[in-house]
Design a protein around this motif. Sequence first.
Motif, PDB file in Angstrom:
ATOM      1  N   ILE A 133      31.230 -35.899 -44.792  1.00 45.34           N
ATOM      2  CA  ILE A 133      30.010 -35.782 -45.580  1.00 45.34           C
ATOM      3  C   ILE A 133      29.070 -34.733 -45.002  1.00 45.34           C
ATOM      4  O   ILE A 133      28.422 -33.993 -45.741  1.00 45.34           O
ATOM      5  N   ILE A 172      25.226 -35.516 -61.173  1.00 42.25           N
ATOM      6  CA  ILE A 172      24.148 -35.588 -60.177  1.00 42.25           C
ATOM      7  C   ILE A 172      23.379 -34.274 -60.130  1.00 42.25           C
ATOM      8  O   ILE A 172      22.144 -34.268 -60.133  1.00 42.25           O
ATOM      9  N   LEU A 199      23.371 -32.813 -52.214  1.00 44.80           N
ATOM     10  CA  LEU A 199      23.562 -34.207 -52.608  1.00 44.80           C
ATOM     11  C   LEU A 199      24.836 -34.373 -53.430  1.00 44.80           C
ATOM     12  O   LEU A 199      25.608 -35.311 -53.220  1.00 44.80           O
ATOM     13  N   PHE A 237      31.921 -38.296 -50.079  1.00 44.14           N
ATOM     14  CA  PHE A 237      31.957 -39.738 -49.820  1.00 44.14           C
ATOM     15  C   PHE A 237      32.974 -40.430 -50.721  1.00 44.14           C
ATOM     16  O   PHE A 237      33.784 -41.252 -50.256  1.00 44.14           O
ATOM     17  N   LEU A 238      32.946 -40.128 -52.002  1.00 44.39           N
ATOM     18  CA  LEU A 238      33.880 -40.760 -52.936  1.00 44.39           C
ATOM     19  C   LEU A 238      35.326 -40.364 -52.640  1.00 44.39           C
ATOM     20  O   LEU A 238      36.239 -41.182 -52.760  1.00 44.39           O
ATOM     21  N   SER A 266      27.801 -34.080 -51.108  1.00 42.11           N
ATOM     22  CA  SER A 266      27.869 -35.228 -50.193  1.00 42.11           C
ATOM     23  C   SER A 266      28.438 -36.453 -50.906  1.00 42.11           C
ATOM     24  O   SER A 266      29.290 -37.167 -50.357  1.00 42.11           O
ATOM     25  N   VAL A 267      27.972 -36.712 -52.114  1.00 41.47           N
ATOM     26  CA  VAL A 267      28.496 -37.838 -52.892  1.00 41.47           C
ATOM     27  C   VAL A 267      29.969 -37.608 -53.221  1.00 41.47           C
ATOM     28  O   VAL A 267      30.793 -38.524 -53.134  1.00 41.47           O
TER      29      VAL A 267
END
Length: 176
Positions: free
Chosen positions: A64, A125, A87, A94-95, A90-91
């Motif tokens: 991340i 997002i 963001l 993470f996923l 990063s998401v």
Amino acid sequence: MIMRPGQQLLLPANPVFIGASLVLALLINMAENIGLWGRAPWVPDLLAVLLVFWSVHQPQRVAIGTAFVFGLCMDVHQTSLLGQHALGYSVLSFLAIAMHRRLLWFTVPSQAMQVLPLFGVAHLIELLLRMAGGGTFPGWSLLVAPLLESALWPLVSIVLLAPQRMAPDPDKTRPL
């Protein structure tokens, strides 16, 4: 890790190769934004594809924090809302890390279908942050970008896994 039948054992990934591929993807994204298509909403984000790929295949090396730093670089380059790409990336990372063990059991075309929602979430997002910051809606062609990114997944898999498939010292007695 238990491998499915017929799956080839891969060599460890070279950290220099991982870093160079991510920097090259960042430069290609920058070149696309400067001259080729401008900032068209339908253009696939190659850096996002590579971040997901390396987050799935090398979650200990590309995590991340790496995605956040590359997202900040894209934000600065595009002069967009600071943190918008950070963001989203990063998401996305993470996923990808959350589903990497399950994803590797599928074939590459099936993996492309599995990562399609991830790319859609990342674009959603970024769109929501852009709209919250006072930006305009880029149009419905934005829905094409996640489709193109998932269509790039098999090609990226072939190209980036090729160095790991080569034997370090090939000979007739060692079939790796």
